[in-house]
Design a protein around this motif. Structure first.
Motif, short mmCIF file in Angstrom:
data_model
loop_
_atom_site.label_atom_id
_atom_site.label_comp_id
_atom_site.label_asym_id
_atom_site.label_seq_id
_atom_site.Cartn_x
_atom_site.Cartn_y
_atom_site.Cartn_z
N PHE A 45 -8.20 -1.10 5.83
CA PHE A 45 -8.20 -1.07 4.36
C PHE A 45 -6.92 -1.68 3.81
O PHE A 45 -6.97 -2.46 2.84
CB PHE A 45 -8.35 0.37 3.89
CG PHE A 45 -8.30 0.53 2.39
CD1 PHE A 45 -9.42 0.29 1.62
CD2 PHE A 45 -7.12 0.92 1.76
CE1 PHE A 45 -9.37 0.43 0.24
CE2 PHE A 45 -7.06 1.06 0.39
CZ PHE A 45 -8.19 0.82 -0.38
N ALA A 67 -5.46 -0.08 -8.64
CA ALA A 67 -5.54 -0.45 -7.22
C ALA A 67 -6.77 0.16 -6.56
O ALA A 67 -7.18 1.27 -6.90
CB ALA A 67 -4.28 0.01 -6.50
N PRO A 68 -7.37 -0.54 -5.59
CA PRO A 68 -8.44 0.06 -4.80
C PRO A 68 -7.94 1.30 -4.08
O PRO A 68 -6.78 1.37 -3.66
CB PRO A 68 -8.81 -1.04 -3.80
CG PRO A 68 -8.29 -2.30 -4.41
CD PRO A 68 -7.07 -1.92 -5.19
N GLY A 88 -8.58 -4.77 2.36
CA GLY A 88 -9.08 -4.32 1.08
C GLY A 88 -10.31 -3.46 1.21
O GLY A 88 -10.76 -3.12 2.30
N PRO A 89 -10.89 -3.11 0.06
CA PRO A 89 -11.97 -2.12 0.05
C PRO A 89 -13.31 -2.66 0.51
O PRO A 89 -13.63 -3.83 0.35
CB PRO A 89 -12.03 -1.71 -1.43
CG PRO A 89 -11.58 -2.93 -2.15
CD PRO A 89 -10.52 -3.56 -1.28
N ARG A 93 -0.60 -2.18 -4.35
CA ARG A 93 -1.82 -3.00 -4.35
C ARG A 93 -3.01 -2.23 -3.81
O ARG A 93 -4.15 -2.53 -4.14
CB ARG A 93 -1.59 -4.26 -3.52
CG ARG A 93 -0.54 -5.19 -4.10
CD ARG A 93 -0.45 -6.47 -3.28
NE ARG A 93 -1.73 -7.18 -3.31
CZ ARG A 93 -2.04 -8.16 -2.46
NH1 ARG A 93 -1.17 -8.52 -1.52
NH2 ARG A 93 -3.20 -8.77 -2.54
N ARG A 94 -2.75 -1.23 -2.95
CA ARG A 94 -3.80 -0.37 -2.43
C ARG A 94 -3.23 1.04 -2.29
O ARG A 94 -2.03 1.22 -2.09
CB ARG A 94 -4.32 -0.85 -1.08
CG ARG A 94 -4.64 -2.34 -1.02
CD ARG A 94 -5.53 -2.66 0.15
NE ARG A 94 -5.46 -4.05 0.55
CZ ARG A 94 -5.93 -5.09 -0.14
NH1 ARG A 94 -6.47 -4.88 -1.32
NH2 ARG A 94 -5.84 -6.32 0.32
N ALA A 126 0.85 -1.19 0.00
CA ALA A 126 0.00 0.00 0.00
C ALA A 126 0.88 1.23 0.00
O ALA A 126 2.01 1.21 0.51
CB ALA A 126 -0.92 0.02 1.22
#
Length: 297
Positions: free
Chosen positions: A278, A223-224, A282-283, A161-162, A139
């Motif tokens: 998060f 990425a989210p 994840g989202p 990735r985030r 992230a």
């Protein structure tokens, strides 16, 4: 307007009456120069005293980098204007507990790094070098100007990735408008500043994408995205956060807070927990969520 800003305003507006590029060059230099350098707080010293500290050369300046962990599962924390990496001290312990390595830095002209100024290009170069060292980030968590710098780097090959944007700047032009408004600069000075920015920072970019805006990275960044912004932020208007989240649509989640302002949001337990969740899980694409932390009352 501070006394230094008032002096700069008078000087730049006066010079703008003289033919040539003096006003544009002066405005451009001042635009990239923090007028204050943040110092490490007492509560941050123990954590940062245990970091693996290195220096990274960027554009003839030395940027300090900090790392906890062995470098695996890296999470990068990106500070904003007149700030420093230690302002993320409340995030590091939770990330380390979850098995991440934590990396942050002081940009040139900030914290313990050298230099008196920095640019979005230097943010990009620092993120790129750290990406080359540690690989794809689990992230990127950024604050304020660091958000814009992070999106610029992500557009230029940095992978994450985030992505988390806290109190973030979405549009480079927002910074220009705020700068010119704060110094009450004449339209001619503003025009010359824009010319310098286009020439020095974004050469070759399409006219409709100059200056840079994070909304133009939608096709580049998959990425989210978590966007956190305070309704009472007087430094970066919440409209910037809403604009960023809106551009990414279902790829983004927006959390709004109140009464935290621009800087206190980084130490708010509710915000810290939301960011950590998060990064790890994840989202949650449930749409916009409004939160008001007990710490803000």
């Amino acid at each position: 307007m501070t006394p230094i800003e008032a002096l700069a305003s008078r000087a730049l507006n006066a010079v703008s009456r003289v033919p040539g590029e003096f006003a544009g060059g002066g405005a451009y230099a001042l635009f990239h120069m923090p007028l204050a350098r943040s110092r490490m707080r007492g509560a941050e010293r123990e954590l940062f005293g245990g970091a693996d500290i290195e220096r990274l050369e960027v554009n003839g300046k030395s940027a300090v980098t900090y790392r906890w962990g062995n470098g695996e599962r890296p999470v990068l924390l990106v500070h904003g204007w007149q700030s420093r990496g230690s302002r993320f001290a409340d995030f590091a312990p939770g990330l380390l507990e979850r098995g991440y390595s934590v990396i942050t830095f002081d940009a040139p002209g900030h914290g313990d790094s050298t230099g008196r100024s920095t640019t979005i290009l230097e943010y990009r170069d620092i993120l790129t070098e750290l990406h080359n060292r540690y690989g794809e980030f689990e992230a990127v968590v950024a604050h304020s100007l660091g958000v814009l710098g992070s999106f610029f780097a992500l557009q230029h090959g940095v992978k994450a990735r985030r992505v988390v944007a806290i109190s973030g700047v979405c549009d480079f032009d927002y910074l220009v408008e705020e700068f010119c408004s704060a110094l009450e600069l004449r339209p001619l000075v503003k025009a010359r500043l824009h010319d310098r920015i286009t020439k020095n920072l974004f050469p070759g970019a399409p006219a409709d994408r100059t200056p840079f805006s994070a909304v133009n990275t939608v096709t580049d960044i998959k990425a989210p995205l978590l966007v956190v912004h305070d309704e009472d932020d007087t430094r970066i208007d919440v409209k910037q956060g809403r604009r960023l989240a809106g551009a990414f649509g279902g790829q983004a989640r927006l959390i709004t807070t109140s009464r935290l302002g621009h800087r206190r949001i980084l130490g708010d337990p509710v915000v810290v927990r939301a960011v950590l969740d998060f990064v790890e899980n994840g989202p949650d694409r449930s749409g916009e969520v409004s939160t008001e932390s007990v710490a803000a009352r």
